[in-house]
Design an enzyme around this catalytic site. Structure first.
Site, mmCIF file in Angstrom:
data_model
loop_
_atom_site.group_PDB
_atom_site.id
_atom_site.type_symbol
_atom_site.label_atom_id
_atom_site.label_comp_id
_atom_site.label_asym_id
_atom_site.label_seq_id
_atom_site.Cartn_x
_atom_site.Cartn_y
_atom_site.Cartn_z
ATOM 1 N N THR A 112 -8.339 -16.271 2.781
ATOM 2 C CA THR A 112 -6.866 -16.317 2.886
ATOM 3 C C THR A 112 -6.356 -14.882 3.069
ATOM 4 O OG1 THR A 112 -6.675 -16.231 0.467
ATOM 5 C CG2 THR A 112 -6.659 -18.404 1.498
ATOM 6 N N ASN A 135 -4.757 8.671 2.844
ATOM 7 C CA ASN A 135 -3.780 7.948 3.646
ATOM 8 C C ASN A 135 -3.779 8.321 5.123
ATOM 9 O OD1 ASN A 135 -2.705 6.580 1.378
ATOM 10 N ND2 ASN A 135 -1.528 8.382 0.854
ATOM 11 N N VAL A 160 3.278 10.278 -3.889
ATOM 12 C CA VAL A 160 2.826 11.648 -3.681
ATOM 13 C C VAL A 160 3.144 12.175 -2.306
ATOM 14 C CG1 VAL A 160 1.117 11.927 -5.496
ATOM 15 C CG2 VAL A 160 0.561 10.556 -3.502
ATOM 16 N N HIS A 171 -5.391 -6.177 -3.141
ATOM 17 C CA HIS A 171 -6.325 -6.283 -2.020
ATOM 18 C C HIS A 171 -6.674 -7.737 -1.730
ATOM 19 C CE1 HIS A 171 -7.995 -1.879 -2.156
ATOM 20 N NE2 HIS A 171 -6.756 -1.971 -1.688
ATOM 21 N N THR A 172 -5.940 -8.669 -2.297
ATOM 22 C CA THR A 172 -6.127 -10.071 -1.958
ATOM 23 C C THR A 172 -5.543 -10.407 -0.595
ATOM 24 O OG1 THR A 172 -5.960 -12.321 -2.833
ATOM 25 C CG2 THR A 172 -3.975 -10.946 -2.980
ATOM 26 N N ASP A 211 -2.912 -14.364 -3.416
ATOM 27 C CA ASP A 211 -3.452 -15.320 -4.371
ATOM 28 C C ASP A 211 -4.531 -14.629 -5.206
ATOM 29 O OD1 ASP A 211 -5.646 -15.133 -2.648
ATOM 30 O OD2 ASP A 211 -5.191 -17.014 -1.629
ATOM 31 N N ASP A 256 -9.917 -10.291 2.344
ATOM 32 C CA ASP A 256 -10.278 -11.632 1.913
ATOM 33 C C ASP A 256 -10.462 -12.497 3.153
ATOM 34 O OD1 ASP A 256 -10.487 -14.188 0.911
ATOM 35 O OD2 ASP A 256 -8.489 -14.255 0.031
ATOM 36 N N HIS A 312 0.795 4.236 -2.927
ATOM 37 C CA HIS A 312 0.309 5.562 -2.619
ATOM 38 C C HIS A 312 1.405 6.549 -2.243
ATOM 39 C CE1 HIS A 312 -4.163 4.373 -1.846
ATOM 40 N NE2 HIS A 312 -3.603 3.649 -2.790
ATOM 41 N N ARG A 345 0.835 -1.197 0.000
ATOM 42 C CA ARG A 345 0.000 0.000 0.000
ATOM 43 C C ARG A 345 0.874 1.252 0.000
ATOM 44 N NH1 ARG A 345 -2.630 3.550 3.668
ATOM 45 N NH2 ARG A 345 -4.518 4.362 2.718
ATOM 46 N N PRO A 356 -6.671 7.192 -5.891
ATOM 47 C CA PRO A 356 -7.999 6.562 -5.887
ATOM 48 C C PRO A 356 -8.524 6.451 -4.458
ATOM 49 C CG PRO A 356 -6.437 5.309 -7.223
ATOM 50 C CD PRO A 356 -5.636 6.311 -6.449
#
Length: 305
Positions: free
Chosen positions: A233, A78, A71, A178-179, A238, A230, A67, A63, A147
């Site tokens: 997991t 954030n 910037v 984001h998994t 994954d 998730d 991000h 992350r 975003p």
């Protein structure tokens, strides 16, 4: 959503210039082969130690890479959410001890992101290196460009196009980070109770997951409580993120938009990645390298300290 609040208070102001198209600059995986040949091992050793006490650190560093290194660490998306700076500090200190004033913070973070993915079960790749750190940061630009967790698909696509990434495969592949990892209730609570000021929950959210998230994140409750991206997991890199989207179990609105927006060209990509983990991994690596090559600062244009 889910990249670098790191580094001594202000060390990582801006590792890349956000605006413009992909740079033609010649970054190279062998950039430090003669000046700091053990940099990859040094960073991985620090990361493995961090993993032993904090299983979330891999997702946190990804992350940061997405991000803050682009910037401003105090940008609105954030504030009070990015973490992992102390680990980047430790990496920087270890690298400086071996190779003083040679390796940039931007490259340290980029390597850390790749190693975080690989150590969590995801793909590995040769990281192009040779960036320098910017001397300035732009909070206004960060607030405009980053975003957000409640963005619509159109807004997400625009954000990616504006930084030089494509608005389909790059968008979907990079969202796949984001998994693993967590998000705070304050970033998705609106979906649970008052979606788009309707007084109702988001209709694209699975009802069983809605009930579970309402128990975790009650109205008026602590917005800092964490939920897994998730549930199956949560600490593994994954393709389960895409399987979740197909079941309407995306945690953030910006996640589910990729699949549930009517007529979205991203939906077919989500389907493909959900069925084929190798396809996801291949596209993720391509998109990570493309993102890392967005007009990087090099040589005398940036600084090392």
């Amino acid at each position: 959503m889910a990249s670098l609040r790191y580094l001594l208070a202000a060390a990582l102001v801006v590792a890349f210039v956000l605006e413009g198209s992909p740079s033609q600059a010649q970054l190279s995986p062998s950039f430090y082969s003669s000046t700091c040949p053990n940099v990859l091992n040094i960073i991985e050793d620090v990361l493995k130690k961090a993993f032993s006490s904090d299983i979330r650190i891999g997702a946190s560093l990804i992350r940061l890479h997405f991000h803050d290194c682009f910037v401003d660490k105090f940008a609105a998306p954030n504030n009070n959410s990015a973490r992992g700076f102390e680990v980047i500090d430790n990496m920087k200190a270890a690298v400086e001890k071996a190779c003083p004033r040679v390796v940039s913070c931007a490259d340290i973070l980029t390597i850390a992101a790749e190693r975080s993915v690989a150590l969590s079960g995801g793909p590995s790749w040769a990281v192009p290196l040779g960036r320098r750190d910017s001397r300035t940061a732009n909070r206004a630009l960060a607030n405009q460009k980053l975003p957000g967790p409640s963005d619509t698909l159109d807004v997400l696509k625009s954000s990616f196009r504006n930084v030089g990434c494509n608005d389909n495969f790059d968008l979907v592949a990079l969202s796949g980070a984001h998994t693993f990892g967590r998000a705070q209730c304050r970033f998705f609570r609106g979906r649970l109770y008052d979606f788009n000021n309707t007084g109702k929950p988001d209709p694209t959210l699975d009802r069983t997951l809605l009930k579970q998230l309402r128990e975790l994140c009650p109205q008026g409750g602590n917005g800092g409580v964490l939920a897994n991206f998730d549930v199956k997991t949560p600490d593994v890199f994954d393709n389960k993120y895409f399987s979740n989207l197909r079941l309407r179990k995306g945690l953030l609105q910006s996640d589910q938009e990729l699949f549930s927006t009517p007529g979205a060209d991203t939906a077919a990509i989500v389907e493909d990645f959900g069925r084929n983990q190798n396809a996801f991994f291949k596209n993720f690596v391509t998109s990570m390298i493309r993102m890392g090559n967005l007009k990087p600062l090099q040589e005398i244009k940036g600084r090392l300290d």
